[in-house]
Design a protein around this motif. Sequence first.
Motif, PDB file in Angstrom:
ATOM      1  N   ALA A  44       0.848  -1.191   0.000  1.00  0.00           N
ATOM      2  CA  ALA A  44       0.000   0.000   0.000  1.00  0.00           C
ATOM      3  C   ALA A  44       0.882   1.239   0.000  1.00  0.00           C
ATOM      4  N   MET A  45       0.349   2.308  -0.547  1.00  0.00           N
ATOM      5  CA  MET A  45       1.057   3.590  -0.484  1.00  0.00           C
ATOM      6  C   MET A  45       0.056   4.727  -0.516  1.00  0.00           C
ATOM      7  N   SER A  46       0.407   5.816   0.152  1.00  0.00           N
ATOM      8  CA  SER A  46      -0.418   7.018   0.148  1.00  0.00           C
ATOM      9  C   SER A  46       0.037   7.925  -0.982  1.00  0.00           C
ATOM     10  N   VAL A  47      -0.943   8.565  -1.621  1.00  0.00           N
ATOM     11  CA  VAL A  47      -0.668   9.442  -2.752  1.00  0.00           C
ATOM     12  C   VAL A  47      -1.384  10.765  -2.508  1.00  0.00           C
ATOM     13  N   CYS A  48      -0.686  11.861  -2.679  1.00  0.00           N
ATOM     14  CA  CYS A  48      -1.278  13.180  -2.503  1.00  0.00           C
ATOM     15  C   CYS A  48      -2.374  13.392  -3.549  1.00  0.00           C
ATOM     16  N   CYS A  49      -3.533  13.873  -3.068  1.00  0.00           N
ATOM     17  CA  CYS A  49      -4.643  14.120  -3.996  1.00  0.00           C
ATOM     18  C   CYS A  49      -5.210  15.527  -3.835  1.00  0.00           C
ATOM     19  N   GLY A  50      -4.416  16.430  -3.278  1.00  0.00           N
ATOM     20  CA  GLY A  50      -4.845  17.806  -3.158  1.00  0.00           C
ATOM     21  C   GLY A  50      -4.393  18.434  -1.858  1.00  0.00           C
ATOM     22  N   TYR A  51      -4.879  19.654  -1.619  1.00  0.00           N
ATOM     23  CA  TYR A  51      -4.517  20.413  -0.427  1.00  0.00           C
ATOM     24  C   TYR A  51      -5.751  21.111   0.122  1.00  0.00           C
ATOM     25  N   THR A  52      -5.777  21.295   1.427  1.00  0.00           N
ATOM     26  CA  THR A  52      -6.865  22.039   2.046  1.00  0.00           C
ATOM     27  C   THR A  52      -6.696  23.520   1.741  1.00  0.00           C
ATOM     28  N   SER A  53      -7.681  24.311   2.111  1.00  0.00           N
ATOM     29  CA  SER A  53      -7.566  25.758   1.912  1.00  0.00           C
ATOM     30  C   SER A  53      -6.437  26.341   2.754  1.00  0.00           C
ATOM     31  N   ALA A  54      -6.029  25.628   3.807  1.00  0.00           N
ATOM     32  CA  ALA A  54      -4.897  26.063   4.641  1.00  0.00           C
ATOM     33  C   ALA A  54      -3.559  25.580   4.086  1.00  0.00           C
ATOM     34  N   GLY A  55      -3.583  24.846   2.977  1.00  0.00           N
ATOM     35  CA  GLY A  55      -2.347  24.369   2.356  1.00  0.00           C
ATOM     36  C   GLY A  55      -1.828  23.057   2.895  1.00  0.00           C
ATOM     37  N   LEU A  56      -2.634  22.345   3.684  1.00  0.00           N
ATOM     38  CA  LEU A  56      -2.202  21.051   4.222  1.00  0.00           C
ATOM     39  C   LEU A  56      -2.576  19.930   3.251  1.00  0.00           C
ATOM     40  N   PRO A  57      -1.699  18.929   3.107  1.00  0.00           N
ATOM     41  CA  PRO A  57      -1.941  17.882   2.110  1.00  0.00           C
ATOM     42  C   PRO A  57      -3.076  16.925   2.472  1.00  0.00           C
ATOM     43  N   LEU A  58      -3.744  16.457   1.432  1.00  0.00           N
ATOM     44  CA  LEU A  58      -4.759  15.409   1.527  1.00  0.00           C
ATOM     45  C   LEU A  58      -4.240  14.219   0.730  1.00  0.00           C
ATOM     46  N   ALA A  59      -4.612  13.014   1.134  1.00  0.00           N
ATOM     47  CA  ALA A  59      -4.098  11.835   0.425  1.00  0.00           C
ATOM     48  C   ALA A  59      -5.108  10.696   0.437  1.00  0.00           C
ATOM     49  N   PHE A  60      -4.965   9.833  -0.542  1.00  0.00           N
ATOM     50  CA  PHE A  60      -5.683   8.559  -0.540  1.00  0.00           C
ATOM     51  C   PHE A  60      -4.635   7.457  -0.549  1.00  0.00           C
ATOM     52  N   GLN A  61      -5.080   6.250  -0.354  1.00  0.00           N
ATOM     53  CA  GLN A  61      -4.175   5.113  -0.256  1.00  0.00           C
ATOM     54  C   GLN A  61      -4.549   4.069  -1.308  1.00  0.00           C
ATOM     55  N   LEU A  62      -3.551   3.578  -1.992  1.00  0.00           N
ATOM     56  CA  LEU A  62      -3.736   2.490  -2.956  1.00  0.00           C
ATOM     57  C   LEU A  62      -3.257   1.201  -2.301  1.00  0.00           C
TER      58      LEU A  62
END
Length: 95
Positions: A44-62
């Motif tokens: 499994a690995m996490s992949v960045c899928c965007g950023y919040t309005s505060a600039g913090l990363p969001l991710a999903f996992q494959l």
Amino acid sequence: MADLDIVITASAPSEAPTFDSVSKFAILERPSLTMPFNVTGSPAMSVCCGYTSAGLPLAFQLVGKPFDEATVLRAAHAYERATPWRSIRPTSPPS
């Protein structure tokens, strides 16, 4: 997973916390959505899928089938090439 090549799921229950908001025992305070795959040994690995309005990363996992790391890596690589998130860096907090 017999009929699946890959599963996509959340990496975390919310956006990434700021460094100064993480306590010493943070791992025990938030649910770990990656833990089931760590325990089973599934690739499994996490992949960045965007950023919040505060600039913090969001991710999903494959997550792939046991011993099929190559499929997970290929899927992550394809996603990163098809989206702009890989080239964007989180914003730095003010000094």
